[in-house]
Design a protein around this motif. Structure first.
Motif, PDB file in Angstrom:
ATOM      1  N   PHE A   1      17.454   0.175  -2.321  1.00  0.00           N
ATOM      2  CA  PHE A   1      16.920   0.406  -3.666  1.00  0.00           C
ATOM      3  C   PHE A   1      15.864   1.511  -3.686  1.00  0.00           C
ATOM      4  CE2 PHE A   1      18.257  -3.917  -5.382  1.00  0.00           C
ATOM      5  CZ  PHE A   1      19.115  -3.366  -6.315  1.00  0.00           C
ATOM      6  N   LEU A   2      14.955   1.453  -2.719  1.00  0.00           N
ATOM      7  CA  LEU A   2      13.879   2.450  -2.707  1.00  0.00           C
ATOM      8  C   LEU A   2      14.448   3.855  -2.512  1.00  0.00           C
ATOM      9  CD1 LEU A   2      11.157   0.566  -0.644  1.00  0.00           C
ATOM     10  CD2 LEU A   2      10.875   1.475  -2.955  1.00  0.00           C
ATOM     11  N   GLU A   3      15.421   3.968  -1.610  1.00  0.00           N
ATOM     12  CA  GLU A   3      15.996   5.289  -1.362  1.00  0.00           C
ATOM     13  C   GLU A   3      16.680   5.811  -2.613  1.00  0.00           C
ATOM     14  OE1 GLU A   3      18.329   4.888   2.247  1.00  0.00           O
ATOM     15  OE2 GLU A   3      16.555   5.492   3.434  1.00  0.00           O
ATOM     16  N   GLU A   4      17.348   4.890  -3.312  1.00  0.00           N
ATOM     17  CA  GLU A   4      18.036   5.279  -4.532  1.00  0.00           C
ATOM     18  C   GLU A   4      17.026   5.705  -5.609  1.00  0.00           C
ATOM     19  OE1 GLU A   4      21.092   2.329  -5.677  1.00  0.00           O
ATOM     20  OE2 GLU A   4      20.197   2.585  -7.675  1.00  0.00           O
TER      21      GLU A   4
ATOM     22  N   GLY B   1       1.960  10.340  -4.831  1.00  0.00           N
ATOM     23  CA  GLY B   1       2.753  11.536  -4.570  1.00  0.00           C
ATOM     24  C   GLY B   1       3.693  11.296  -3.401  1.00  0.00           C
ATOM     25  N   VAL B   2       4.976  11.601  -3.601  1.00  0.00           N
ATOM     26  CA  VAL B   2       5.961  11.335  -2.551  1.00  0.00           C
ATOM     27  C   VAL B   2       6.309  12.635  -1.834  1.00  0.00           C
ATOM     28  CG1 VAL B   2       8.231  10.364  -2.049  1.00  0.00           C
ATOM     29  CG2 VAL B   2       6.912   9.495  -3.983  1.00  0.00           C
TER      30      VAL B   2
ATOM     31  N   LYS C   1       0.841  -1.194   0.000  1.00  0.00           N
ATOM     32  CA  LYS C   1       0.000   0.000   0.000  1.00  0.00           C
ATOM     33  C   LYS C   1       0.869   1.235   0.000  1.00  0.00           C
ATOM     34  CE  LYS C   1      -2.939  -2.267   3.301  1.00  0.00           C
ATOM     35  NZ  LYS C   1      -1.845  -3.043   3.917  1.00  0.00           N
ATOM     36  N   ALA C   2       0.426   2.228  -0.738  1.00  0.00           N
ATOM     37  CA  ALA C   2       1.060   3.532  -0.681  1.00  0.00           C
ATOM     38  C   ALA C   2      -0.010   4.506  -0.220  1.00  0.00           C
ATOM     39  CB  ALA C   2       1.585   3.926  -2.049  1.00  0.00           C
ATOM     40  N   ILE C   3       0.315   5.285   0.810  1.00  0.00           N
ATOM     41  CA  ILE C   3      -0.691   6.165   1.406  1.00  0.00           C
ATOM     42  C   ILE C   3      -0.133   7.573   1.491  1.00  0.00           C
ATOM     43  CG2 ILE C   3      -2.197   6.503   3.427  1.00  0.00           C
ATOM     44  CD1 ILE C   3      -1.502   3.556   4.194  1.00  0.00           C
ATOM     45  N   SER C   4      -0.937   8.521   1.097  1.00  0.00           N
ATOM     46  CA  SER C   4      -0.490   9.900   1.197  1.00  0.00           C
ATOM     47  C   SER C   4      -1.362  10.632   2.217  1.00  0.00           C
ATOM     48  CB  SER C   4      -0.572  10.526  -0.197  1.00  0.00           C
ATOM     49  OG  SER C   4      -0.853  11.876  -0.105  1.00  0.00           O
ATOM     50  N   LEU C   5      -0.717  11.352   3.127  1.00  0.00           N
ATOM     51  CA  LEU C   5      -1.444  12.054   4.196  1.00  0.00           C
ATOM     52  C   LEU C   5      -1.330  13.555   3.987  1.00  0.00           C
ATOM     53  CD1 LEU C   5       0.057  10.134   7.272  1.00  0.00           C
ATOM     54  CD2 LEU C   5      -1.964   9.530   5.936  1.00  0.00           C
ATOM     55  N   ASN C   6      -2.334  14.282   4.451  1.00  0.00           N
ATOM     56  CA  ASN C   6      -2.185  15.735   4.405  1.00  0.00           C
ATOM     57  C   ASN C   6      -1.467  16.208   5.667  1.00  0.00           C
ATOM     58  OD1 ASN C   6      -4.106  15.755   6.414  1.00  0.00           O
ATOM     59  ND2 ASN C   6      -5.748  16.612   5.152  1.00  0.00           N
ATOM     60  N   ASP C   7      -1.316  17.502   5.762  1.00  0.00           N
ATOM     61  CA  ASP C   7      -0.641  18.118   6.898  1.00  0.00           C
ATOM     62  C   ASP C   7      -1.161  17.637   8.238  1.00  0.00           C
ATOM     63  OD1 ASP C   7       1.403  19.764   6.805  1.00  0.00           O
ATOM     64  OD2 ASP C   7       0.260  21.587   6.311  1.00  0.00           O
ATOM     65  N   ALA C   8      -2.489  17.465   8.286  1.00  0.00           N
ATOM     66  CA  ALA C   8      -3.137  17.110   9.540  1.00  0.00           C
ATOM     67  C   ALA C   8      -3.107  15.602   9.799  1.00  0.00           C
ATOM     68  CB  ALA C   8      -4.576  17.618   9.530  1.00  0.00           C
TER      69      ALA C   8
ATOM     70  N   ARG D   1      15.336  -5.511  -6.846  1.00  0.00           N
ATOM     71  CA  ARG D   1      15.208  -4.294  -7.644  1.00  0.00           C
ATOM     72  C   ARG D   1      13.831  -4.230  -8.302  1.00  0.00           C
ATOM     73  NH1 ARG D   1      18.070  -4.837 -11.800  1.00  0.00           N
ATOM     74  NH2 ARG D   1      20.130  -4.847 -10.822  1.00  0.00           N
ATOM     75  N   ALA D   2      13.361  -5.391  -8.780  1.00  0.00           N
ATOM     76  CA  ALA D   2      12.057  -5.423  -9.453  1.00  0.00           C
ATOM     77  C   ALA D   2      10.932  -4.991  -8.501  1.00  0.00           C
ATOM     78  CB  ALA D   2      11.791  -6.816  -9.996  1.00  0.00           C
ATOM     79  N   ILE D   3      10.989  -5.483  -7.276  1.00  0.00           N
ATOM     80  CA  ILE D   3       9.933  -5.111  -6.320  1.00  0.00           C
ATOM     81  C   ILE D   3      10.030  -3.637  -5.950  1.00  0.00           C
ATOM     82  CG2 ILE D   3       8.959  -5.547  -4.037  1.00  0.00           C
ATOM     83  CD1 ILE D   3       9.955  -8.324  -4.209  1.00  0.00           C
ATOM     84  N   ALA D   4      11.251  -3.174  -5.776  1.00  0.00           N
ATOM     85  CA  ALA D   4      11.433  -1.776  -5.395  1.00  0.00           C
ATOM     86  C   ALA D   4      10.895  -0.863  -6.494  1.00  0.00           C
ATOM     87  CB  ALA D   4      12.907  -1.488  -5.127  1.00  0.00           C
ATOM     88  N   LYS D   5      11.118  -1.258  -7.733  1.00  0.00           N
ATOM     89  CA  LYS D   5      10.642  -0.468  -8.867  1.00  0.00           C
ATOM     90  C   LYS D   5       9.124  -0.360  -8.830  1.00  0.00           C
ATOM     91  CE  LYS D   5      12.933  -0.556 -13.337  1.00  0.00           C
ATOM     92  NZ  LYS D   5      13.321  -1.563 -14.321  1.00  0.00           N
ATOM     93  N   ARG D   6       8.513  -1.495  -8.610  1.00  0.00           N
ATOM     94  CA  ARG D   6       7.065  -1.544  -8.586  1.00  0.00           C
ATOM     95  C   ARG D   6       6.509  -0.713  -7.427  1.00  0.00           C
ATOM     96  NH1 ARG D   6       3.234  -5.700 -10.244  1.00  0.00           N
ATOM     97  NH2 ARG D   6       1.546  -5.680  -8.733  1.00  0.00           N
ATOM     98  N   SER D   7       7.135  -0.859  -6.264  1.00  0.00           N
ATOM     99  CA  SER D   7       6.638  -0.123  -5.104  1.00  0.00           C
ATOM    100  C   SER D   7       6.859   1.372  -5.261  1.00  0.00           C
ATOM    101  CB  SER D   7       7.338  -0.595  -3.830  1.00  0.00           C
ATOM    102  OG  SER D   7       7.346  -1.990  -3.776  1.00  0.00           O
ATOM    103  N   SER D   8       7.983   1.750  -5.856  1.00  0.00           N
ATOM    104  CA  SER D   8       8.208   3.188  -5.969  1.00  0.00           C
ATOM    105  C   SER D   8       7.259   3.786  -7.005  1.00  0.00           C
ATOM    106  CB  SER D   8       9.671   3.525  -6.260  1.00  0.00           C
ATOM    107  OG  SER D   8      10.056   2.960  -7.468  1.00  0.00           O
ATOM    108  N   ALA D   9       6.888   2.992  -8.016  1.00  0.00           N
ATOM    109  CA  ALA D   9       5.893   3.491  -8.979  1.00  0.00           C
ATOM    110  C   ALA D   9       4.560   3.730  -8.277  1.00  0.00           C
ATOM    111  CB  ALA D   9       5.717   2.501 -10.115  1.00  0.00           C
ATOM    112  N   MET D  10       4.224   2.826  -7.376  1.00  0.00           N
ATOM    113  CA  MET D  10       2.966   2.979  -6.645  1.00  0.00           C
ATOM    114  C   MET D  10       3.018   4.232  -5.759  1.00  0.00           C
ATOM    115  SD  MET D  10       1.045   0.274  -4.128  1.00  0.00           S
ATOM    116  CE  MET D  10       0.785  -1.078  -5.218  1.00  0.00           C
TER     117      MET D  10
END
Ligand code: SF4
Ligand code: SF4
Lengths: 423, 248
Positions: free
Chosen positions: B218-221, B198-199, B99-106, B184-193
């Motif tokens: 990998f993700l940090e890179e 929005g990061v 899961k990729a989750i984006s939070l607002n300021d609050a 690397r393959a998993i990291a690619k997929r997760s970073s796309a998600m």
């Protein structure tokens, strides 16, 4: 329920698998429909129609055929059914919303194709749909590639006539479509042996417009807070509009609307006024594809409108009833059908405008954009829809799924989380 | 008041009890074919006043123990904010989903993405691949760190990737190189998600896979940021659930 087995047998239905299908349908209906609270009383008629889906209505159609009527099956709201009714024919919008006959379908179709296409092929190859079997002619169209090519195969098993639908909306596309509408008129006259006169066409236009008016009336009532009817029930009504007798159906829907108006006066909703309201937009939801609506409405949300062919796209535009000559009436049909905002068109910006308008009119908290798996037109378009809605500040969740039940848990999590965001 | 949060995941069950805003008890165990009994066992061992469940098995807990429920998305959001009050983005790679989750300021969830249906690119995928290559799951990441970047794995489906890995082994490819390519393959997929939601930093990396050093690298890179990894990345959901239990 009367015994229809003889009737089914005479249509060449595979009785054993068909029993199985009716069992599944009955159970699904019990789980998703009959378990609801505070359903309007007027839904009784719809319950009856569903319980007799392969019974009473089939018998009616067969009886009509005995006295000379012809039955036409369609798979797209693009087919101007008025022409059929004007020739004393009967039009049934064939559904294709169940994962049935999949094995048979995959013998002739690729595995990665839209489930709706797989389903109509499957129903035919497995001999499970009495409607398909009894049709005198199936009318296909060249909307999306999958369907267009699938009709080539389908026509090997059932007589099929294909209309060419345009992909753009320029002057010459109108000309193309007008030509196609005239050709369909000829075809229908040939099959029915009846001449379509302006008077008959005019009254058929009125008949189908009346049905659209009743469904529009129903949808308008759904703008109320609290909403007087569940999205599941409204979807079912729209699904049934495709194969029920239009006159009777229109009457029943109007009666139901009378009841709903009284509910609204009493401020009585089918759910509380705090329930999250969503608009469901996207690919068609053919009977009995109730999976997603079932999940949504058991996750603390209520669907207040469907931006789909089984919904707004089918009822938005009306045919102008003022024409007198054949030319005027056909032009009115052409104009009406060219207003359909199907994703098979390019560009298709009016669809996006419509979605935004609906989201506002129905006071929704968010939009769930639904695409059938492998349905390229809607899948690709969902990107633009999402962008446009986000720009308007309307939250949107994109879902891509098929008819199988294997992803229900994941869908639940995603939809519940979306509802948490909207609350 | 003792507030219990339970995260019933596909692979593990995590439990946290909070009192006066502090976790006083944490527990993790493997899930079994009989999650209800597994949960019962744990509940018998502890004392609590209110309970809230999250995770794949949350509706079981609702039926069985009359527990309130929230989705993992909300639970992770609340848990991550508790640990890192500034957190704006979360990546959670668990046993069966990502899961990729984006939070607002609050701290409110504004957007999320989840993998659908299959376990492609999740913890389960890593486990299966580690096994084929003869690694224990906790040494898999370190092994991958030692590999070379000479090959690519294109398939993310567990079944197809297995075929791909086996043919690489048959070609005599070194197992740590294959391990690296899988990561690397998993990291690619997760970073796309992540990019789809929005990061925005700080980005918290949670879930079992956040213990894997090669994934972090990998993700940090790929994202060109540094990730914040909780001390126990697996407990974030249960922690969030416990906090929400107190609020209900
Ligand atoms: S989505 Fe398009 S192609 Fe499909 S039924 Fe509707 S109008 Fe026809
Ligand atoms: S749902 Fe999409 S892919 Fe399927 S028939 Fe309709 S337009 Fe074609």
């Amino acid at each position: 329920m009367a015994d229809y087995r003889e009737m089914w047998r005479s249509l060449g239905i595979d009785l054993e698998s068909h029993d199985n299908l009716l069992d599944i349908l009955g159970k699904l209906y019990g789980d998703i429909y009959l378990s609801q609270n505070k359903r309007p009383e007027g839904m009784e008629y719809l319950d009856f129609v569903v319980s007799e889906v392969h019974g009473y209505r089939i018998k009616e159609l067969l009886d009509a055929q005995k006295v000379g009527s012809k039955v036409f099956g369609t798979f797209c709201v693009f087919v101007p059914e008025e022409l059929i009714w004007a020739a004393d024919g009967i039009c049934v919008g064939l559904c294709a919303g169940a994962e049935i006959g999949k094995g048979d379908a995959e013998k002739v179709l690729p595995r990665s194709i839209c489930p709706l296409i797989k389903s109509f092929m499957g129903f035919k190859l497995a001999h499970l749909c009495p409607y398909t079997e009894l049709c005198d002619l199936i009318i296909g169209e060249t909307t999306c590639d999958g369907k267009k090519k699938a009709f080539e195969i389908f026509s090997e098993f059932k007589s099929t006539y294909v209309m060419e639908t345009p992909q753009m909306k320029r002057e010459k596309d109108y000309d193309l479509w007008r030509n196609e509408v005239y050709k369909l008129k000829e075809k229908v006259e040939e099959v029915t042996g009846k001449e379509i006169t302006p008077e008959r066409l005019k009254s058929a236009i009125k008949l189908i417009n009346d049905r659209r008016r009743a469904l529009k009336r129903l949808n308008k009532l759904r703008r109320e807070i609290p909403v007087p009817i569940s999205g599941r029930d409204a979807l079912l009504i729209n699904q049934i509009s495709f194969y029920d007798d239009p006159k009777r159906f229109t009457e029943k829907v109007n009666l139901l609307c009378d009841e709903l108006e009284k509910r609204i006066e009493r401020k009585e909703g089918v759910v509380s006024d705090k329930t999250v309201r969503v608009l469901l937009a996207g690919s068609p939801m053919a009977l009995p594809n109730w999976k997603l609506p079932g999940v949504i409405e058991s996750s603390g949300a209520v669907i207040v409108d469907e931006e789909s062919c089984i919904g707004e796209r089918n009822i938005r535009a009306m045919v102008d009833e003022s024409g007198e000559t054949m030319e005027e009436l056909i032009d009115a049909l052409v104009d009406r059908y060219m207003q359909i905002d199907c994703a098979c068109f390019t560009p298709n910006n009016e669809r996006i405008e419509h979605i935004i308008q609906l989201a506002k009119d129905f006071k929704v908290d968010g939009v769930i954009h639904y695409t059938l798996q492998f349905c390229d037109p809607y899948l690709v378009e969902s990107y633009k829809v999402e962008k446009a809605l986000e720009k308007e500040g309307i939250p949107v969740l994109r879902i891509e799924t098929d008819y199988s039940m294997e992803d229900v848990e994941q869908l639940k999590t995603r939809i519940e989380a979306f509802v948490e965001v909207l609350r | 008041m003792k507030c219990l949060g339970i995260d019933i995941g596909s692979r593990t069950i995590k439990l946290t009890i909070m009192k006066n805003g502090k976790p006083i008890y944490m527990h993790k165990s493997l899930n079994t074919y009989d999650p209800i009994n597994e949960v019962k066992k744990h509940l018998n061992d502890v004392e609590y006043d209110v309970m809230l469940a999250t995770g794949y098995g949350r509706s079981l807990a609702q039926r069985e123990f009359n527990a309130e429920t929230v989705t993992e998305i909300k639970a992770f959001a609340v848990g991550a904010r508790h640990l890192f009050p500034e957190c704006r983005t979360i990546l959670d790679i668990g046993g069966q989903d990502t899961k990729a989750i984006s939070l607002n300021d609050a701290g409110k969830v504004v957007k999320f993405e989840m993998n659908d249906r299959c376990a492609a690119g999740t913890g389960r995928f890593l486990e299966v691949m580690a096994k084929i290559l003869g690694y224990e799951i906790d040494e898999f990441g370190n092994a991958a760190l030692k590999g070379d970047d000479n090959i690519q794995i294109s398939s993310m489906c567990t079944v197809f990737a297995e075929t791909e890995v086996i043919s690489l082994l048959a070609r005599g490819e070194k197992r740590e190189n294959i391990a690296r390519a899988l990561h690397r393959a998993i990291a690619k997929r997760s970073s796309a998600m992540l990019k789809r939601v929005g990061v925005i930093e700080p980005v918290v990396f949670a879930g079992g896979v956040a213990q894997n050093p090669c994934m972090i690298e990998f993700l940090e890179e790929m994202l060109d940021i540094s990730l914040v990894v909780p001390e126990d990345p697996q407990i974030v959901g249960a922690l969030g659930a416990a906090i929400l239990a107190g609020e209900k």
